[in-house]
Design a protein around this motif. Structure first.
Motif, PDB file in Angstrom:
ATOM      1  N   VAL A  42       0.839  -1.206   0.000  1.00  0.00           N
ATOM      2  CA  VAL A  42       0.000   0.000   0.000  1.00  0.00           C
ATOM      3  C   VAL A  42       0.871   1.251   0.000  1.00  0.00           C
ATOM      4  CG1 VAL A  42      -1.633   1.343   1.407  1.00  0.00           C
ATOM      5  CG2 VAL A  42      -2.001  -1.099   1.050  1.00  0.00           C
ATOM      6  N   ARG A  43       1.889   1.280   0.862  1.00  0.00           N
ATOM      7  CA  ARG A  43       2.779   2.452   0.918  1.00  0.00           C
ATOM      8  C   ARG A  43       3.553   2.623  -0.384  1.00  0.00           C
ATOM      9  NH1 ARG A  43       3.687   0.270   6.090  1.00  0.00           N
ATOM     10  NH2 ARG A  43       5.719  -0.531   5.470  1.00  0.00           N
ATOM     11  N   ALA A  44       4.008   1.523  -0.948  1.00  0.00           N
ATOM     12  CA  ALA A  44       4.768   1.599  -2.204  1.00  0.00           C
ATOM     13  C   ALA A  44       3.889   2.116  -3.344  1.00  0.00           C
ATOM     14  CB  ALA A  44       5.341   0.227  -2.557  1.00  0.00           C
ATOM     15  N   ARG A  45       2.661   1.624  -3.412  1.00  0.00           N
ATOM     16  CA  ARG A  45       1.752   2.082  -4.477  1.00  0.00           C
ATOM     17  C   ARG A  45       1.456   3.572  -4.315  1.00  0.00           C
ATOM     18  NH1 ARG A  45      -1.927  -1.961  -5.073  1.00  0.00           N
ATOM     19  NH2 ARG A  45      -0.921  -2.629  -6.967  1.00  0.00           N
ATOM     20  N   ALA A  46       1.264   4.027  -3.086  1.00  0.00           N
ATOM     21  CA  ALA A  46       0.995   5.443  -2.829  1.00  0.00           C
ATOM     22  C   ALA A  46       2.172   6.312  -3.251  1.00  0.00           C
ATOM     23  CB  ALA A  46       0.676   5.663  -1.358  1.00  0.00           C
ATOM     24  N   THR A  52       8.393  -2.274  -6.014  1.00  0.00           N
ATOM     25  CA  THR A  52       8.153  -2.846  -4.697  1.00  0.00           C
ATOM     26  C   THR A  52       6.770  -3.478  -4.628  1.00  0.00           C
ATOM     27  OG1 THR A  52       9.667  -1.276  -3.674  1.00  0.00           O
ATOM     28  CG2 THR A  52       8.062  -2.332  -2.216  1.00  0.00           C
ATOM     29  N   VAL A  53       5.783  -2.857  -5.265  1.00  0.00           N
ATOM     30  CA  VAL A  53       4.436  -3.452  -5.323  1.00  0.00           C
ATOM     31  C   VAL A  53       4.521  -4.838  -5.954  1.00  0.00           C
ATOM     32  CG1 VAL A  53       2.144  -3.265  -6.382  1.00  0.00           C
ATOM     33  CG2 VAL A  53       3.224  -1.243  -5.382  1.00  0.00           C
ATOM     34  N   SER A  54       5.228  -4.928  -7.065  1.00  0.00           N
ATOM     35  CA  SER A  54       5.382  -6.212  -7.758  1.00  0.00           C
ATOM     36  C   SER A  54       6.120  -7.227  -6.883  1.00  0.00           C
ATOM     37  CB  SER A  54       6.136  -5.999  -9.072  1.00  0.00           C
ATOM     38  OG  SER A  54       6.353  -7.216  -9.722  1.00  0.00           O
TER      39      SER A  54
END
Length: 67
Positions: A42-46, A52-54
């Motif tokens: 969640v933090r990486a996507r934001a 990192t999301v992947s």
């Protein structure tokens, strides 16, 4: 000796995964490791860090083998 034929070929077009391949895996219930990976995701996507999301998605999909 003969000269090789020189010509351009059209680019190869690869399809993107569809359906379940694009969705984020759900964290395993009662697993602190999955909960942490979901929070990091969640933090990486934001922050726009899709690498990192992947990475989090891959680790969560490998859950049966461990994190």
């Amino acid at each position: 000796m003969t000269e090789p034929t020189r010509h351009s070929t059209p680019p190869v077009e690869l399809s993107l995964p569809t359906g379940a391949g694009l969705s984020d895996p759900a964290p395993e219930e009662d697993c602190a490791g999955c909960a942490e990976l979901a929070a990091v995701r969640v933090r990486a996507r934001a922050g726009g860090d899709m690498t990192t999301v992947s990475d989090c998605n891959v680790l969560m999909r490998r859950h049966p083998q461990g994190h």
